[in-house]
Design an enzyme around this catalytic site. Structure first.
Site, PDB file in Angstrom:
ATOM      1  N   TRP A 260      45.424 -42.737 -12.182  1.00  0.00           N
ATOM      2  CA  TRP A 260      44.365 -43.163 -11.243  1.00  0.00           C
ATOM      3  C   TRP A 260      43.745 -44.457 -11.772  1.00  0.00           C
ATOM      4  O   TRP A 260      43.412 -44.561 -12.965  1.00  0.00           O
ATOM      5  CB  TRP A 260      43.309 -42.051 -11.159  1.00  0.00           C
ATOM      6  CG  TRP A 260      42.153 -42.340 -10.254  1.00  0.00           C
ATOM      7  CD1 TRP A 260      42.191 -42.855  -9.000  1.00  0.00           C
ATOM      8  CD2 TRP A 260      40.762 -42.082 -10.541  1.00  0.00           C
ATOM      9  NE1 TRP A 260      40.914 -42.940  -8.480  1.00  0.00           N
ATOM     10  CE2 TRP A 260      40.022 -42.471  -9.405  1.00  0.00           C
ATOM     11  CE3 TRP A 260      40.076 -41.558 -11.630  1.00  0.00           C
ATOM     12  CZ2 TRP A 260      38.639 -42.362  -9.342  1.00  0.00           C
ATOM     13  CZ3 TRP A 260      38.715 -41.445 -11.568  1.00  0.00           C
ATOM     14  CH2 TRP A 260      37.998 -41.839 -10.431  1.00  0.00           C
TER      15      TRP A 260
ATOM     16  N   ASP B 179      42.350 -33.344 -15.290  1.00  0.00           N
ATOM     17  CA  ASP B 179      41.680 -33.866 -14.100  1.00  0.00           C
ATOM     18  C   ASP B 179      42.211 -33.050 -12.926  1.00  0.00           C
ATOM     19  O   ASP B 179      43.400 -33.116 -12.598  1.00  0.00           O
ATOM     20  CB  ASP B 179      42.004 -35.354 -13.937  1.00  0.00           C
ATOM     21  CG  ASP B 179      41.193 -35.991 -12.810  1.00  0.00           C
ATOM     22  OD1 ASP B 179      40.625 -35.251 -11.987  1.00  0.00           O
ATOM     23  OD2 ASP B 179      41.132 -37.228 -12.757  1.00  0.00           O
TER      24      ASP B 179
ATOM     25  N   LYS C  70      38.158 -33.612  -2.121  1.00  0.00           N
ATOM     26  CA  LYS C  70      39.320 -33.543  -1.225  1.00  0.00           C
ATOM     27  C   LYS C  70      39.472 -32.146  -0.633  1.00  0.00           C
ATOM     28  O   LYS C  70      39.620 -32.007   0.574  1.00  0.00           O
ATOM     29  CB  LYS C  70      40.610 -33.889  -1.969  1.00  0.00           C
ATOM     30  CG  LYS C  70      40.477 -34.902  -3.075  1.00  0.00           C
ATOM     31  CD  LYS C  70      40.365 -36.310  -2.593  1.00  0.00           C
ATOM     32  CE  LYS C  70      40.017 -37.193  -3.772  1.00  0.00           C
ATOM     33  NZ  LYS C  70      40.118 -38.588  -3.517  1.00  0.00           N
TER      34      LYS C  70
END
Ligand code: LMR
Length: 400
Positions: free
Chosen positions: A134, A215, A250
């Site tokens: 990311w 993560d 999300k």
């Protein structure tokens, strides 16, 4: 003081959304930031979330501060979601969770905690991140004063995991360092280790004094809520230590509520609580205490069997739509005669496809066709619709 300040470059992901917003082209397509869109190109509020909000509106009694680490009820719900209610980590009380504003704050607080408590002779631990990862990971840890190194992860030639190279690099990480892993739906590649590969990663890291930091921002968007925690479960062995940074942007669609969590797993309950006490000092000196609303929604949904099952159905709908768009994209690219085998797109998981588009092709897509994709070639598949897929594929055919 401000006269000599030059502007900073735009953020590689969120900066594109700003550029997209000011683009007057009515046919523009935004496939940059990882935000889910439905078939109409709309980012919906989940029905389970709306119902929870209605209940909260009726029952909320105060706007007083939350505890520094958030509500204990939220922490318990998050732990059950990550580990499953019957997990040994929960029974032993050896996990401690702090509510953070989004997954990004969980990562930043983890970075602050690691710098504060795990520097040796003044040297902070190194965080090992996948290459690629990311676009914000390195920024977050470097801003916290940690150094960052990379391990190999992805082989663009085969569009698959560079597993042997990854394992070899991880086996060399020195004790005291931190290895960042993506729990599922690797961002940006959409390529995850298999269950067997997770077991070997866990074997490689176990007992070496290397701290796994997971993560976990896309739980539910690959296979299912439970199956997406399977890799993390491999790491989470008896006696293990690890940190998990959750995001509910999300899978609950709670992007602008900024709701996430930092969970530290220690060997004992006493150690977990000691870690939490220092995590709280990092939070206090940063944003003091977390915002309430998003966490109240997540807690309400997860603790109510009816809302929970509705939510799981809604996560499945998002997952199914993304996978449908993967298949559509691969088919239409072939149908439009774009050279190459794009079947790999259907094997990638989560929101993103690592398309292999070069930086120059990405630039031309933006300049000539008002199609916004992250510089690395990462496409947000959730932004594709039946209505825009043909224009997208024709534009790609024009630039490759
Ligand atoms: C992304 O990768 O697009 C998302 O995680 C949003 C962000 O904050 O970058």
């Amino acid at each position: 003081m401000f006269e000599s300040i030059q502007p900073a470059p735009p953020d590689p992901i969120l900066g594109l959304s700003e550029a997209f917003a000011s683009d007057p082209n009515p046919a523009k397509i935004n496939l940059s930031v990882g935000v889910y869109q439905d078939d109409q190109g709309h980012t919906p509020i989940l029905g389970s979330v709306k119902l929870a909000e209605q209940r909260l509106l009726g029952s909320e009694q105060t706007k007083s501060y939350k505890p520094i680490s958030g509500d204990p009820g939220y922490a318990a719900a998050v732990q059950r979601l990550i580990f499953g209610a019957d997990h040994e980590v929960i029974a032993a009380g050896r996990a401690a969770t702090a509510h953070t504003p989004g997954g990004t704050a969980a990562l930043r607080v983890a970075g602050d905690y690691l710098k504060k408590m795990h520097s040796r002779d003044g040297v902070p631990p190194t965080v090992w991140i996948s290459d690629p990862t990311w676009a914000n990971h390195a920024n977050v840890f470097q801003a916290a004063g940690l150094s960052v190194k990379t391990y190999p992860y992805f082989d663009p030639a085969t569009n698959s995991l560079s597993f042997d190279a990854m394992l070899q690099a991880l086996s060399q990480v020195p004790a005291g360092d931190v290895v960042l892993l993506h729990g599922c739906c690797h961002n940006p590649t959409g390529t995850d280790p298999t269950y067997e590969q997770w077991a070997r990663i866990a074997d490689c890291l176990a007992g070496r004094g290397v701290l796994p930091l997971v993560d976990f921002a896309y739980q539910g968007l690959a296979d299912s809520i439970d199956q997406d925690a399977a890799g993390l479960m491999q790491l989470c062995r008896p006696g293990c230590e690890m940190v998990i940074c959750s995001s509910f942007s999300k899978n609950f669609g709670l992007y602008n509520e900024r709701v996430g969590a930092l969970t530290a797993v220690a060997k004992t309950q006493v150690a977990a609580q000691a870690v939490l006490s220092h995590v709280k000092t990092c939070i206090r000196s940063n944003y003091s205490n977390p915002p309430a609303h998003g966490a109240a929604i997540v807690t309400t949904v997860l603790n109510d069997p009816e809302l929970r099952s509705r939510w799981e159905g809604e996560v499945k709908q998002m997952r199914d739509r993304i996978n449908r768009m993967r298949r559509l994209l691969a088919q239409r690219l072939s149908a439009k005669g774009v050279p190459g085998d794009y079947s790999f797109i259907t094997r990638q998981r989560g929101m993103f496809s690592y398309s292999g588009l070069t930086e120059d092709q990405v630039r031309r897509l933006r300049e000539k066709h008002a199609i916004y994709i992250v510089r690395s070639g990462r496409i947000n598949v959730a932004g594709i619709t039946e209505a825009n897929v043909d224009r997208l594929c024709e534009a790609i055919a024009g630039v490759v």
